[in-house]
Design a protein around this motif. Sequence first.
Motif, PDB file in Angstrom:
ATOM      1  N   ALA A  66       0.850  -1.332   0.086  1.00 39.96           N
ATOM      2  CA  ALA A  66      -0.239   0.023   0.120  1.00 39.96           C
ATOM      3  C   ALA A  66       0.896   1.334   0.083  1.00 39.96           C
ATOM      4  O   ALA A  66       0.655   2.098  -0.677  1.00 39.96           O
ATOM      5  N   TYR A  69       2.215   2.038  -3.493  1.00 38.33           N
ATOM      6  CA  TYR A  69       1.350   2.362  -4.340  1.00 38.33           C
ATOM      7  C   TYR A  69       0.978   3.820  -3.779  1.00 38.33           C
ATOM      8  O   TYR A  69       0.774   4.906  -4.870  1.00 38.33           O
ATOM      9  N   ASP A  70       1.069   4.257  -2.643  1.00 34.56           N
ATOM     10  CA  ASP A  70       0.932   5.553  -2.202  1.00 34.56           C
ATOM     11  C   ASP A  70       2.216   6.265  -3.090  1.00 34.56           C
ATOM     12  O   ASP A  70       1.966   7.406  -3.366  1.00 34.56           O
ATOM     13  N   SER A  88      -3.345  10.756   1.591  1.00 32.62           N
ATOM     14  CA  SER A  88      -3.930   9.069   2.023  1.00 32.62           C
ATOM     15  C   SER A  88      -5.074   9.302   3.008  1.00 32.62           C
ATOM     16  O   SER A  88      -5.489  10.394   3.100  1.00 32.62           O
ATOM     17  N   ASN A 338      -9.232   3.783  -2.652  1.00 33.64           N
ATOM     18  CA  ASN A 338      -8.358   3.230  -1.421  1.00 33.64           C
ATOM     19  C   ASN A 338      -8.792   4.479  -0.014  1.00 33.64           C
ATOM     20  O   ASN A 338      -8.180   4.087   0.828  1.00 33.64           O
TER      21      ASN A 338
END
Length: 560
Positions: A66, A69-70, A88, A338
Motif C-alpha cells: 500500500a 502505491y501511495d 492518504s 483506497n
Amino acid sequence: MLTLDFIFPVRRLVPYLISLLAALVISSGRSDAQPARRPSIVDQAQAFGDLNDLVRRYYYEEVDQAALYDGAIEGYLSRLDPHSTYISAEDFREMQERLEGSFEGIGIYFEIIESFLTVLSPIEGSPAAKVGLLPGDRIIKIDGKSSVGIKINEVEGRLKGPKGTTVHVSVQREGVDALLEFDIVRGKIRVPSVRYAFMLNDEVGYVKIDRFSGRTSEELSAALENLGSRGMAKLIFDLRNNGGGYLEQAVAVSDKLLDPGRLVVYTEGRRRGSREDHFSRKKPLVPEAVPVIVLVNSRSASASEIVAGAVQDYDRGLIVGHTTFGKGLVQKQYGLQNGGAVLLTVASYFTPSGRPIQRPYSDDRMAYLEAAHDDYDPNADATLDKPIYYTEILAREVYGSGGITPDIALHPDSLTVFERHIVSESLVLEFATKHGQSITRAHVDFNSFFTGFEPGKRELTKFRKFLENTDPKFGSEQERSLKQSAEFVKRRLRRQIAQIRWGTAAAGRVAVEDDPVVQQSISLFDKALALLDSRAFHDMRRGTSPATGSGTDPAFENVR
C-alpha cells in the motif's frame, strides 16, 4: 566495512561506479535489447504492472504494498504542478476536519511542556470547558494510564474519539495538592476559523482569520456585527499566515467588503468556455465609509489572495505587509477507492482586473516553497518585463504572476538566534506555566492584567535564573543575548502568562497589542482614508478614462 580516505576525480569515479554496479548485478538470463522508441501509455501501464510483480516476487525484503502505491501516486502527480497532491486516507480525514472546522473529541488547545500534556486553553463551549479544565492544567493520566512523556502525535489517538464516548483524565493543577479527576464525554468540537475579533481602541476593530473553512463567512458576519455594535469606524483585517481553504468562502468573505454585483474572482481551465465568474451578491457588512487595512505576508495564500486581490482591485482597502505566496491554481477534490483523495489542479484563478496570481514553478518543489519566503519580490523587480494591470476604479498600477504585492510594505523584525531558541523550545511558556500565577497574583482577572501588568527587572531576573536551571545551553553568551533581547522577552512573557492564566483568546489579545506590524498599521489609516476619498472623487468625475488614471485624486498618487 570499506572506507575510502580519498576522493576520486569525477572522470575516474564514474567508470569505477559503473564497473562496481556491473559486478553486483545478477544476470536475469535475458538480454532483449530493443531499438529506442517512445513508449505508449499502454506500454507504460504494463511496465508498472511488471515492476509491481517483480518487487512482490523478488525483492529481498517484505514490503508494504500500500505504501508503494501511495509513493507511485505521489510520483505521478509530482510531474504536474506543485499543488496537485495525493492525500492518504488518514491525511484526508484530517484535512476534512480542518476545512470543515470540526472534529470529535474533548476540545483543548495543548502543548507538551517538560514532558507534560499541558492545557493551553479549552475551546469555548467544548466538553473540556464544560467540566472545568483550565489553562495550565497538566493531564497526568488518560483512562488510568500515564501520559507523562507523551508525544504530540500520540495525543490524538488517546483524547479524540466518537461523539458520546467517555474519556477519564487525571489533572495536576497549580495550587492543588491532589490530582483532579474528570470524566469527559466527547462531543462535536467546532474550531473557529475567525480566531480573534476585538476592538484595539475606541475606533479600530481587528479581525484575524486563520483559514477559510466551511463556516468562515458565518463566523465573520457575527464578528463584524459585534464590532459594529461597539462603534467600529476602522477595520484591520488580518490574513497573515492564512494558507487558504474553500474558494466559495473567499467569495463570501469578500462579500462583506464589496458592493453587490462586483466580480470577485474568475477561474479558467484549459478548455474553451470553462471560465466561471464569482460575484459579490449582498450589501456589505462593512460600510463603505469604513477604511479597511488588510494585512498579508508570504504565508497568505490561495483564498487569502483572492480576498486581498479583490480588495486591492476595487481600491476598497489598503493592502499592507509582505508580498503573498502566489498560489493562483484551483484544486478540485476527487475521492479514490483506497479512501484517499487527489487534489487535482483544474483551473487558474484571476483577480477582477485580470491578474493571474500564480508564481512560476519548476519540478523542484522544495525550491518553489522556499522561494515564496525570501525577500525577493518579482512584482517589484523593475528589470523584469512583466504585464501591468490597473485597478478597477482608480486605475492604480498592480502586477500579476507573483502573488499580491502590498500597497505598503511592512516587515516584522527578524528574531535573533537566542529569541528563536527560547520560542522553539517553549522556554517562555514553560516559565509561565511554573511562575505565571505567582508573578501576577495581584491581577485577579484579565482586564486587570491587560491594563496593569508589564514585566520588569524582577521578572527578567527570575527568567534568567529559570534558564540557568533549565536550559543546558545557557551561559555567558546567552546571558548577554538575554539582555539584548529584554524587550522581546518582556512581550513574550506577558503573552504566555496570559495564555496560561486566561487562555488562547487572552494570549491573542496581548500578542496583537504587542505586534509591531499591527501597531504601525494603525498609523496608516490616513492613507486608507485617502483611498476612500479618491474613490469618492472618482465617483464625482465618473466617465473619465480609467486607463489614463485621470480619475485619481492627487492626494493618493504616491500610494500604490
